[in-house]
Enzyme design. Structure first.
Site, PDB file in Angstrom:
ATOM      1  N   HIS A   7      56.359 -75.335 -25.421  1.00 42.96           N
ATOM      2  CA  HIS A   7      55.883 -73.959 -25.250  1.00 42.96           C
ATOM      3  C   HIS A   7      57.137 -73.069 -25.169  1.00 42.96           C
ATOM      4  O   HIS A   7      58.175 -73.527 -24.681  1.00 42.96           O
ATOM      5  CB  HIS A   7      55.187 -73.735 -23.913  1.00 42.96           C
ATOM      6  CG  HIS A   7      53.995 -74.577 -23.592  1.00 42.96           C
ATOM      7  ND1 HIS A   7      54.081 -75.816 -23.025  1.00 42.96           N
ATOM      8  CD2 HIS A   7      52.669 -74.310 -23.693  1.00 42.96           C
ATOM      9  CE1 HIS A   7      52.866 -76.284 -22.800  1.00 42.96           C
ATOM     10  NE2 HIS A   7      51.982 -75.406 -23.200  1.00 42.96           N
TER      11      HIS A   7
ATOM     12  N   ASP B 203      58.745 -73.276 -21.885  1.00 45.07           N
ATOM     13  CA  ASP B 203      59.478 -74.504 -21.534  1.00 45.07           C
ATOM     14  C   ASP B 203      60.949 -74.419 -21.903  1.00 45.07           C
ATOM     15  O   ASP B 203      61.785 -75.042 -21.253  1.00 45.07           O
ATOM     16  CB  ASP B 203      58.931 -75.719 -22.310  1.00 45.07           C
ATOM     17  CG  ASP B 203      57.463 -75.955 -22.096  1.00 45.07           C
ATOM     18  OD1 ASP B 203      56.946 -75.571 -21.034  1.00 45.07           O
ATOM     19  OD2 ASP B 203      56.828 -76.540 -23.003  1.00 45.07           O
TER      20      ASP B 203
END
Ligand code: GLC
Ligand code: MN
Length: 432
Positions: A101, A104
């Site tokens: 993501h 992240d």
């Protein structure tokens, strides 16, 4: 920063004779050919960024337990350090793919523009690391559920500013995924759902979500992204009623917006179970409907009833999932992403390796068992025999009244036949 977190330089070997405490693959051998295809190309393993490099080991009763050297990754320098260690883990495991993501890989900026700029900068960094290592991106995605601005949904939020925020974020993530040669782009409807009808305009939210997905598909074509757009179904958690409940629900939604040829599904084992299905049911249904894309491999604790995202360790279950994947022709753009995390007491760097090695071996065993069942052919022959009377039948083309007339005239008298389920289960058990 030195890359020494894992304290070993040799990639994990394949060694079926290795002792019980030796970290080695006993079943996964990338070059082994199974049904005419290399195992690596069948399974297309991916490591996920969030559970391995972001999650701190918290649970509802306590905070972090893990002490990773890149925590907290709230500066770009630490984010790069974390990426170095992530790619080192990919190398040790010998996995071909990874997933992330936006949230992240980069610390959030003070403004939307800053967050997008940081994502671009980190994507460039990951691109360099991909070039140097040969690693590939299975899919990218946007985290539209953790920050409090998303608490009432992303594209289904009552506030149009949140919708616009999501549009900007998904555009940036799709751009980054495209630049990195991603094979897919995933949308998991993290908080696309509702808690109570008392404050929710259900019909409007579904319209907004459909319009959003249509825009994503249009944009994909504008930039020439050739990967698949995937929706990941889940029935509840975090919201009480998630709109992407299961494969059947997603398919109906896609049809309604004319997107059934544009969007496929990323099916997660644990989400399938939460929806009251088996993993293989969801895979088989997606294949039958022509929307099978990819899988998130994990399993839940069978007593607790929530999404515990554990690593897989049940070969017979995994075998049935790969059986359906192979029957459907195998992965095209998709792969096997380990959306799985350690237990919070598993503190050591070695635990991350053991978890993946074990998961990869379980999948390899499952794949080999599935291939052996298909090559043996007994199950498929029995299935075909079960429907054999349909050969040459024209019932499907004829109107109801014509069928009725002939059925009565012929005096048909159908005789029930055994489904032979126990025998079939015994056949499966010879392979797993
Ligand atoms: C979240 C979900 C996970 C999903 C991922 C990608 O981490 O828990 O199931 O695959 O986001 O959107
Ligand atoms: Mn998932």
């Amino acid at each position: 920063m030195p890359r020494d977190y894992f304290q070993r330089s040799e990639p994990i070997p394949y060694d079926p004779e290795a002792g019980p405490l030796d970290l080695a693959f006993r079943h996964y051998r990338p070059d082994e050919v199974v049904m005419g295809r290399r195992m690596e190309d069948h399974l297309r393993f991916a490591v996920c960024w969030w559970h391995n490099f972001v999650w701190e080991g918290g649970d509802p009763f306590g905070g972090h337990t893990f002490e990773r050297p890149w925590f907290p990754a709230d500066t770009m320098e630490m984010a790069r350090h974390r990426a170095d260690e992530a790619f080192e883990m990919f190398r040790l495991l010998g996995v071909p793919f990874y997933c992330f993501h936006d949230h992240d890989i980069r610390p959030e900026g003070e403004t939307l523009a800053k967050s997008v700029a940081r994502l671009d900068e980190m994507a460039d960094y990951l691109g360099e690391k991909q070039d140097a290592s040969g690693m590939r991106l299975l899919w990218g995605t946007a985290n539209l559920f953790s920050n409090r601005r998303f608490m009432a949904g992303a594209s289904t939020n009552p506030d149009p500013d949140v919708y616009a925020w999501c549009a900007a974020t998904v555009k940036a993530c799709l751009d980054a995924t495209h630049r990195l040669g991603g094979a897919n782009y995933v949308l998991w409807g993290g908080r696309e759902g509702y808690e109570t009808l008392l404050n929710t305009d259900l019909g409007r939210e579904l319209d907004h979500m459909g319009a959003f997905l249509s825009k994503v598909v249009d944009y994909k074509h504008k930039i020439g992204f050739r990967g698949a757009i995937l929706i990941e179904p889940k029935p509840q958690e975090p919201t009480k009623h998630q709109y992407d409940y299961d494969v059947a629900t997603v398919h109906g939604f896609l049809r309604r917006f004319g997107l059934e040829d544009e969007v496929k599904v990323n099916i997660e084992q644990g989400h399938a179970i939460l929806a009251g299905h088996s993993f293989e049911h969801e895979i088989a249904l997606a294949s039958a409907l022509g929307i099978f894309g990819s899988i998130d491999m994990n399993r839940n604790d069978y007593q607790s009833g929530w999404d515990t995202d554990q690593f897989p360790n049940n070969v017979p279950e995994v075998a049935l999932a790969y059986y359906e994947i192979l029957r459907g022709g195998g992965f095209a753009t998709g792969g096997t992403n380990f959306d799985a995390k350690l237990r919070r007491q598993s503190l050591d760097p070695g635990d991350l390796l053991w978890a993946h090695v074990g998961g990869m071996d379980v999948c390899a065993r499952g794949l080999k068992a599935a291939a052996a069942m298909l090559e043996d052919g007994t199950l498929e022959r029995l299935r075909a025999e079960r429907y054999a009377k349909w050969e040459g039948s024209d019932l499907l083309e004829r109107p109801l009244e014509a069928i009725a007339e002939e059925a009565v005239a012929k005096g048909i008298d159908p005789q029930p036949r055994s489904g032979r389920q126990e025998m079939l289960e015994n056949i499966v058990n010879r392979f797993v």
